[in-house]
Design an enzyme around this catalytic site. Structure first.
Site, short mmCIF file in Angstrom:
data_model
loop_
_atom_site.label_atom_id
_atom_site.label_comp_id
_atom_site.label_asym_id
_atom_site.label_seq_id
_atom_site.Cartn_x
_atom_site.Cartn_y
_atom_site.Cartn_z
N ARG A 239 -1.92 11.32 12.91
CA ARG A 239 -2.50 10.26 13.72
C ARG A 239 -3.61 10.86 14.58
NH1 ARG A 239 -0.69 7.26 10.57
NH2 ARG A 239 0.82 5.58 10.85
N GLU A 268 -9.65 4.36 15.38
CA GLU A 268 -10.13 3.93 14.05
C GLU A 268 -10.56 2.47 14.10
OE1 GLU A 268 -7.14 4.90 11.17
OE2 GLU A 268 -7.04 6.97 11.88
N HIS A 286 -9.00 7.53 6.57
CA HIS A 286 -7.54 7.31 6.59
C HIS A 286 -7.03 6.95 5.18
CE1 HIS A 286 -4.01 6.02 9.38
NE2 HIS A 286 -3.55 6.47 8.21
C1 DGY Z 1 1.27 5.90 7.21
O1 DGY Z 1 2.01 5.55 6.30
O2 DGY Z 1 1.69 6.15 8.34
C2 DGY Z 1 -0.18 6.01 6.88
O3 DGY Z 1 -0.90 6.63 7.88
C3 DGY Z 1 -0.75 4.65 6.61
O4 DGY Z 1 -0.87 3.97 7.83
#
Ligand code: DGY
Length: 327
Positions: A239, A268, A286
């Site tokens: 993240r 984001e 992402h």
């Molecule tokens: C997750 O599965 O956490 C990925 O980052 C997609 O949001």
């Protein structure tokens, strides 16, 4: 009573078929775009179930807007920092995520970023296309060896462990930072558990795999970057807010560290403008779990969980099983 569910983004067909078979009404956001907050609050009203994305904030305000009927929420992501799980639990609403099915795809992407940074792949591709390449040179586009270098894994859960497993093919010593020891990882990969500062000092490649919580926000800031080797590469596929982007941009431009590979960002889809100017950072939108197979499996898991929870069953991916104990 026929079940009425809302899906905040169109997901692969296998998931939608499961929902259509298991529920009476399945409404899907028709646009290929994140719903605005106002749209989301309107869309959830009167639903029994919600299948949401990691970009949708699921909190008390949204649950109030959904109303009394809402019994289950399935997140189409493994990370669930977007969800106030304790509020859902307090209201007796089941909640699930999509662990396991995206582990390998995300570990692959972390490695793709690691290799891209080590060998300057994206920068070299831009150069090859630019018309400025005049031929082979002994000193052009020099990167770093990967084999035998030290890999540091910050967060040794499923994805971190999968990244460490891949390092065995490169004969890399593995260090890991994790709240609890991972004896299996130590046995299979020879990984050594160390404090974060030590991991940052000793690693040639640092890959982050921790969830976003109040404790991990800006885990990597100016002080931590300064501990790293000037030849080190930082990879983040977890993240964005785990890394202080402004501090990272400074560290990359003044040579505190050599390069970074980022699949996630603090806000984001905004990317810190200073990062956009740099050649020694690889930026991805992402896409950690973005393979056709993985996204289909995620859709199946999320849809199966939603249907099960609406039937009063507790699927293995349920994050708050206590909700089902007294039903
Ligand atoms: C997750 O599965 O956490 C990925 O980052 C997609 O949001």
């Amino acid at each position: 009573m026929a079940l009425n569910v809302y899906v905040t983004r169109s997901i692969p067909e296998p998931g939608l078929s499961i929902l259509r078979r298991g529920c009476g009404t399945v409404e899907v956001n028709p646009r290929d775009a994140i719903l605005t907050r106002a749209e989301l609050l309107t869309a959830v009203a009167g639903r029994d179930g919600l299948l949401c994305m990691g970009q949708d904030r699921i909190d008390a305000e949204l649950l109030d807007a959904a109303g009394e009927r809402l019994r289950a929420v399935a997140n189409y992501a493994v990370g669930y920092d977007n969800v106030d799980v304790s509020e859902l639990t307090r209201r007796g609403i089941g909640f699930s995520n999509t662990p396991d099915v995206l582990t390998e795809a995300t570990a692959d992407l972390a490695w793709a970023l690691l290799m891209a940074c080590a060998r300057r792949i994206v920068e070299a591709d831009r150069f090859a296309r630019s018309g400025r390449w005049t031929g082979w040179s002994p000193t052009q586009m020099l990167g770093f060896d990967v084999a035998g270098k030290v890999l540091g894994i910050a967060g040794a859960g499923r994805i971190g462990a999968a990244v460490a497993r891949r390092a065995q093919g490169f004969e890399m010593p593995v260090l890991y930072f994790n709240r609890s020891a991972r004896p299996e990882l130590e046995r299979t990969c020879g990984a050594a558990r160390v404090p974060l500062d030590e991991l940052l000092r000793r690693s040639d490649f640092v890959s982050i795999h921790l969830p976003l919580t109040a404790d991990t926000r800006h885990l990597i800031g100016r002080r931590e970057l300064a501990l790293m080797k000037p030849t080190a590469v930082l990879v983040n596929t977890s993240r964005g807010p785990l890394v202080d982007e402004a501090a990272l941009a400074s560290a990359l431009s003044d040579g505190t560290i050599a390069a970074a590979g980022l699949d996630v960002f603090e806000e984001e889809p905004r990317i810190h403008p200073a990062l956009l100017e740099l050649d020694n950072v690889v930026l991805l939108p992402h896409i950690g779990s973005a393979t056709g197979e993985t996204r289909s499996r995620m859709a199946e898991v999320a849809a199966n969980c939603l249907v099960a929870m609406l039937r009063g069953e507790c699927p293995p991916q349920c994050v708050n099983p206590e909700v089902f104990e007294h039903r």
